[in-house]
Design a protein around this motif. Structure first.
Motif, PDB file in Angstrom:
ATOM      1  N   ARG A  66      18.485  30.084   0.946  1.00 28.12           N
ATOM      2  CA  ARG A  66      19.204  30.555  -0.282  1.00 28.12           C
ATOM      3  C   ARG A  66      19.802  32.167   0.043  1.00 28.12           C
ATOM      4  O   ARG A  66      20.825  32.692  -0.154  1.00 28.12           O
ATOM      5  CB  ARG A  66      18.782  30.722  -1.360  1.00 28.12           C
ATOM      6  CG  ARG A  66      18.282  29.053  -1.998  1.00 28.12           C
ATOM      7  CD  ARG A  66      18.874  28.748  -3.233  1.00 28.12           C
ATOM      8  NE  ARG A  66      19.601  29.576  -4.050  1.00 28.12           N
ATOM      9  CZ  ARG A  66      19.401  29.806  -5.093  1.00 28.12           C
ATOM     10  NH1 ARG A  66      17.959  29.515  -5.901  1.00 28.12           N
ATOM     11  NH2 ARG A  66      19.896  30.542  -6.106  1.00 28.12           N
ATOM     12  N   THR A  67      18.903  32.874   0.617  1.00 27.21           N
ATOM     13  CA  THR A  67      19.059  34.114   0.817  1.00 27.21           C
ATOM     14  C   THR A  67      19.727  34.582   2.421  1.00 27.21           C
ATOM     15  O   THR A  67      20.310  35.611   2.507  1.00 27.21           O
ATOM     16  CB  THR A  67      18.122  35.365   0.660  1.00 27.21           C
ATOM     17  OG1 THR A  67      17.011  34.973   2.009  1.00 27.21           O
ATOM     18  CG2 THR A  67      17.297  35.016  -0.532  1.00 27.21           C
ATOM     19  N   GLY A  68      19.603  34.009   3.337  1.00 26.63           N
ATOM     20  CA  GLY A  68      19.996  34.133   4.676  1.00 26.63           C
ATOM     21  C   GLY A  68      19.222  35.428   5.421  1.00 26.63           C
ATOM     22  O   GLY A  68      19.246  35.578   6.443  1.00 26.63           O
ATOM     23  N   LEU A  69      18.181  35.651   4.716  1.00 23.15           N
ATOM     24  CA  LEU A  69      17.109  36.647   5.430  1.00 23.15           C
ATOM     25  C   LEU A  69      16.124  36.023   6.256  1.00 23.15           C
ATOM     26  O   LEU A  69      15.774  34.972   6.045  1.00 23.15           O
ATOM     27  CB  LEU A  69      16.530  37.602   4.462  1.00 23.15           C
ATOM     28  CG  LEU A  69      17.333  38.220   3.521  1.00 23.15           C
ATOM     29  CD1 LEU A  69      16.489  38.960   2.434  1.00 23.15           C
ATOM     30  CD2 LEU A  69      18.135  39.489   4.216  1.00 23.15           C
ATOM     31  N   SER A  70      15.408  36.604   7.078  1.00 20.23           N
ATOM     32  CA  SER A  70      14.440  36.110   7.936  1.00 20.23           C
ATOM     33  C   SER A  70      13.039  36.440   7.114  1.00 20.23           C
ATOM     34  O   SER A  70      13.209  37.120   6.266  1.00 20.23           O
ATOM     35  CB  SER A  70      14.295  37.070   9.163  1.00 20.23           C
ATOM     36  OG  SER A  70      14.021  38.346   9.154  1.00 20.23           O
ATOM     37  N   ILE A  97      15.191  35.216  -7.707  1.00 18.34           N
ATOM     38  CA  ILE A  97      16.099  35.133  -6.407  1.00 18.34           C
ATOM     39  C   ILE A  97      17.505  35.261  -6.706  1.00 18.34           C
ATOM     40  O   ILE A  97      18.215  35.675  -6.181  1.00 18.34           O
ATOM     41  CB  ILE A  97      15.719  33.875  -5.760  1.00 18.34           C
ATOM     42  CG1 ILE A  97      13.913  33.966  -5.303  1.00 18.34           C
ATOM     43  CG2 ILE A  97      16.433  33.525  -4.493  1.00 18.34           C
ATOM     44  CD1 ILE A  97      13.717  35.089  -4.462  1.00 18.34           C
ATOM     45  N   ASN A  98      17.577  34.616  -8.008  1.00 20.73           N
ATOM     46  CA  ASN A  98      19.224  34.515  -8.124  1.00 20.73           C
ATOM     47  C   ASN A  98      19.738  35.840  -8.544  1.00 20.73           C
ATOM     48  O   ASN A  98      21.046  36.364  -8.332  1.00 20.73           O
ATOM     49  CB  ASN A  98      19.180  33.495  -9.454  1.00 20.73           C
ATOM     50  CG  ASN A  98      19.045  31.976  -9.207  1.00 20.73           C
ATOM     51  OD1 ASN A  98      19.344  31.675  -7.905  1.00 20.73           O
ATOM     52  ND2 ASN A  98      18.855  31.171 -10.192  1.00 20.73           N
ATOM     53  N   ARG A  99      18.864  36.555  -9.268  1.00 23.12           N
ATOM     54  CA  ARG A  99      19.361  37.792  -9.576  1.00 23.12           C
ATOM     55  C   ARG A  99      19.663  38.712  -8.212  1.00 23.12           C
ATOM     56  O   ARG A  99      20.260  39.675  -8.232  1.00 23.12           O
ATOM     57  CB  ARG A  99      18.279  38.560 -10.458  1.00 23.12           C
ATOM     58  CG  ARG A  99      18.547  38.471 -11.953  1.00 23.12           C
ATOM     59  CD  ARG A  99      17.431  39.320 -12.900  1.00 23.12           C
ATOM     60  NE  ARG A  99      16.230  39.597 -12.623  1.00 23.12           N
ATOM     61  CZ  ARG A  99      15.795  40.878 -12.250  1.00 23.12           C
ATOM     62  NH1 ARG A  99      16.798  41.783 -12.064  1.00 23.12           N
ATOM     63  NH2 ARG A  99      14.577  41.096 -11.831  1.00 23.12           N
ATOM     64  N   TRP A 100      18.777  38.792  -7.431  1.00 22.34           N
ATOM     65  CA  TRP A 100      18.833  39.366  -6.213  1.00 22.34           C
ATOM     66  C   TRP A 100      19.964  39.092  -5.347  1.00 22.34           C
ATOM     67  O   TRP A 100      20.918  39.783  -4.895  1.00 22.34           O
ATOM     68  CB  TRP A 100      17.543  39.190  -5.343  1.00 22.34           C
ATOM     69  CG  TRP A 100      17.560  40.028  -4.238  1.00 22.34           C
ATOM     70  CD1 TRP A 100      16.987  41.429  -3.983  1.00 22.34           C
ATOM     71  CD2 TRP A 100      18.044  39.859  -2.798  1.00 22.34           C
ATOM     72  NE1 TRP A 100      17.041  41.868  -2.869  1.00 22.34           N
ATOM     73  CE2 TRP A 100      18.052  41.058  -2.056  1.00 22.34           C
ATOM     74  CE3 TRP A 100      18.779  38.603  -2.492  1.00 22.34           C
ATOM     75  CZ2 TRP A 100      18.394  41.042  -0.653  1.00 22.34           C
ATOM     76  CZ3 TRP A 100      19.106  38.568  -0.993  1.00 22.34           C
ATOM     77  CH2 TRP A 100      18.858  39.839  -0.218  1.00 22.34           C
TER      78      TRP A 100
END
Length: 81
Positions: free
Chosen positions: A16-20, A51-54
């Motif tokens: 969802r975030t695309g972060l590693s 997570i949605n807020r971030w």
């Protein structure tokens, strides 16, 4: 009636975030990403609402409150010397 907050695991957070993985744990240490919650002896996850807020505004995200040490996990390897 409001639906209960779900707990999402690392695989979902990564997608969802695309972060590693390393970036997520670095950001947790910096206080710029939601901390994990311990859900069992060997399991942890994140509140989906955090997570949605971030995702909605990563630059302005701040914790809604200060989690107690028993509820939040530190990043793995954080105490290495």
């Amino acid at each position: 009636m409001r639906e209960p907050d779900r707990i999402v695991r690392l695989k979902t957070v990564l997608a969802r975030t695309g972060l590693s993985r390393s970036t997520i744990y670095r950001k947790i240490g910096e206080g710029t990403f939601p901390a994990q919650l311990r859900i069992s002896v060997n399991g942890a996850g994140w509140r989906e609402s955090d997570i949605n807020r971030w995702i909605a505004d990563p630059a302005a995200w701040r914790p809604t409150c200060c989690p107690s040490p028993a509820r939040a996990m530190s990043a793995p390897g954080g105490n290495r010397k």
